[in-house]
Design an enzyme around this catalytic site. Structure first.
Site, mmCIF file in Angstrom:
data_model
loop_
_atom_site.group_PDB
_atom_site.id
_atom_site.type_symbol
_atom_site.label_atom_id
_atom_site.label_comp_id
_atom_site.label_asym_id
_atom_site.label_seq_id
_atom_site.Cartn_x
_atom_site.Cartn_y
_atom_site.Cartn_z
ATOM 1 N N ASP A 281 8.101 39.206 8.992
ATOM 2 C CA ASP A 281 8.879 39.578 7.965
ATOM 3 C C ASP A 281 9.785 40.354 9.024
ATOM 4 O O ASP A 281 9.537 41.667 8.769
ATOM 5 C CB ASP A 281 8.936 39.631 6.523
ATOM 6 C CG ASP A 281 9.599 40.913 5.594
ATOM 7 O OD1 ASP A 281 10.815 39.602 5.835
ATOM 8 O OD2 ASP A 281 9.531 41.975 5.637
ATOM 9 N N GLU B 253 11.396 36.646 11.839
ATOM 10 C CA GLU B 253 12.790 36.398 11.180
ATOM 11 C C GLU B 253 13.358 38.230 11.676
ATOM 12 O O GLU B 253 13.042 38.942 10.948
ATOM 13 C CB GLU B 253 12.418 36.707 9.446
ATOM 14 C CG GLU B 253 13.345 37.069 8.707
ATOM 15 C CD GLU B 253 13.389 38.241 7.661
ATOM 16 O OE1 GLU B 253 14.613 38.216 6.770
ATOM 17 O OE2 GLU B 253 12.748 38.802 8.056
#
Ligand code: GLC
Ligand code: CA
Length: 545
Positions: free
Chosen positions: A199, A241
């Site tokens: 993330d 990401e």
């Protein structure tokens, strides 16, 4: 064979609280996902991606983690996670988890200790006496914040955060932090996860005079992390990401020595632009701007996810265009993007929904489906933050939507009530029984995609077309080839198939004769030139001998 597993896998994204409630408290849980594996297997997805399921004050939907190796009590226990992994693996399905390493919750014990002046963990976060450092770093949650610094009374200092102030950034310059993060990665991979979605990975380090994104130090750390994973585990996957321009995104794949996958953010907005502009120029531009990627790495393609449809990386003009066309109510905007689901964005038009899926499943990369989009689920964009696209999965008609035995008034979020998208209209049960439903059509496309492994690993070639409404490309390798033709316009177009087929290796005929071509979905033979109706797409293959 067709590559490494993630090169051909179809991924399915699940916010744990949203899928199925197994114990009647109104909150979806890990055991609920295990209970619904039959459905996921029937649908034909290969790998589940679980959004953060760790203990969390839930300020940012669980991306504010207060214990990196625990399970949020509402979601179950580590044993529940083990059981899910075991059951999924038994069925030949894989599971990846979200790995939030850029920041923790401000309730994480590391941060609580770090705030204490003179504590051993002081240097685990990014502290400063002034809020003036790193002025070139943008604010990401622009609707809620105007600075990446927040004053902490206990600490007597400002701390750095790229997201909410409840999410202080870890200090990756500290080797203890880097080691602790690698330990967390090791923990989840040892438990049996097949991969991790990293993330917010561009923001690990901060350096004065830069925008504090994609820094060389970040890439150096990712190479270390990859080496550690390779040394201890087989067949695991790291997914970046990184919402960045193409040239920066591709850096996260390194020379095949960083992440195995990265989301293809740059191609997503052009897919939506094409439908409204009725031409494919933006898609073609995005494809041409995409650098080649190292062997055994793969793009992650998506249409929608649990966040707003991000417009951070498009031009000012394209952003205004997207807002005008897709956010008619200004409250649909969130940060630099649009907080709506796929079906409502596309005005629930079956042709548009299928067309975008046709491209999602055939462009180079592995597709990521967002739970409920296979049903055409709607949203409630007036809910807080991005909650409107995270509502309970609609399993059955009726007031509970088959999501839970609890009183729907006590659900973690309300079921979509917008007419046309309510649970009586949109639900798994009815759509499974109706052969003409969107759900069954998506399932058929997934089934064909599985048989055409070339969609995952085959070469990609754009074919010229005189009509800008047409996107034509082939995917091929030594054993298979597919010609994809899509019409993004609201009018019928003529597409020449014969010449394109001859340019596809393995298709056509040396003598220049047009060979037998069939539609991969219907099995019907296809003539040398075809009409594509408004918003229609076709996958074409050679008739099997
Ligand atoms: C990622 C997540 C998003 C979250 C943010 C901060 O962008 O997708 O939901 O808010 O990181 O962790
Ligand atoms: Ca529950």
């Amino acid at each position: 064979m067709h590559g490494v597993w993630y090169e051909t896998a179809v991924f399915y994204e699940i916010p744990v609280h949203a899928f199925f409630d197994s114990n009647g408290d109104g909150i979806g849980d890990i055991a609920g996902i295990t209970a619904k594996l039959d459905y996921l297997e029937w649908l034909g997805v290969d790998c589940l991606w679980l959004l953060p399921f760790f203990p969390s004050p839930m300020v940012d939907g669980g991306y504010d983690v207060s214990d990196l190796t625990g399970v949020r009590a509402e979601y179950g226990t580590l044993d529940d996670v083990r059981a899910l992994l075991h059951q999924a693996h038994t069925r030949g399905m894989r599971v990846i988890a979200d790995m939030v390493m850029n920041h923790t919750s401000d309730q994480h014990p590391w941060f609580l200790e770090s705030r204490e002046p003179g504590s051993a963990k002081r240097d685990w976060y990014v502290w400063s006496d002034t809020p003036d450092k790193y002025p070139d770093a943008r604010v990401i949650f622009v609707d809620s914040l105007d600075s990446n610094w927040t004053w902490d009374e206990t600490a007597g200092a400002y701390f750095w955060h790229r997201f909410y102030a409840e999410q202080p950034d870890l200090n990756f310059d500290n080797p203890q932090v880097r080691a602790a993060v690698v330990d967390v990665v090791r923990f989840w991979l040892e438990l049996g996860f097949d991969g991790l979605r990293l993330d917010a990975i561009p923001y690990l380090f901060e350096r004065e005079g830069t925008n504090c994104e994609n820094l060389p130090e970040t890439h150096a750390f990712l190479k270390e992390l990859r080496a550690a994973v390779d040394a201890e585990f087989d067949e695991r996957m790291l997914l970046a990401e990184a919402n960045q321009p193409p040239v920066q995104v591709v850096d996260y794949l390194g020379d095949g020595d960083e992440c195995h996958m990265a989301y293809h953010f740059p191609i997503m907005p052009p897919l939506f632009m094409a439908l409204k502009r009725q031409h494919t120029n933006d898609i073609i531009e995005a494809i041409k701007a995409t650098p080649p990627i190292p062997p055994s790495t793969q793009w992650g393609l998506f249409l929608r996810n649990h966040d707003e449809l991000t417009l951070e990386m498009v031009t000012e003009e394209d952003r205004e265009f997207m807002y005008r066309e897709y956010a008619p109510d200004p409250r649909m905007k969130k940060n630099v993007g649009i907080r709506r689901r796929l079906a409502p964005l596309l005005e629930n038009d079956r042709r548009l929904i299928e067309l975008l899926h046709g491209l999602l499943l055939s462009l180079p990369g592995s597709p990521f489906l967002y739970y409920g989009d296979e049903l055409g689920m709607g949203d409630e964009y007036l809910l807080r933050d991005r909650d409107g696209v995270r509502t309970p999965m609609q399993w059955e008609p009726g007031p509970t939507a088959g999501f839970s035995t609890a009183d729907p008034a006590s659900y973690y979020l309300p079921i979509v009530a917008t007419p046309g998208f309510d649970s009586d209209t949109i639900n798994v049960l009815n759509e499974m029984e109706d052969d003409t439903s969107l759900l069954n059509q998506i399932r058929r496309l997934l089934d064909i995609r599985r048989k055409l492994g070339v969609f995952g690993t085959g070469g990609f070639e754009l074919h010229a077309s005189d009509d800008p409404a047409i996107l034509k490309f082939s995917r091929s390798d030594a054993t298979q080839s597919v010609l994809v033709a899509a019409n993004v316009a609201d009018r019928t177009v003529q597409v020449e198939i014969a010449a394109s087929m001859m340019a596809v290796p393995g298709q056509g005929d040396d003598s220049g004769t047009f060979i037998d071509v069939i539609d991969a979905v219907s099995g019907e033979p296809v003539p040398a030139t075809i009409d594509l109706g408004p918003r229609e797409f076709r996958w074409l293959i050679r008739r099997p001998d």
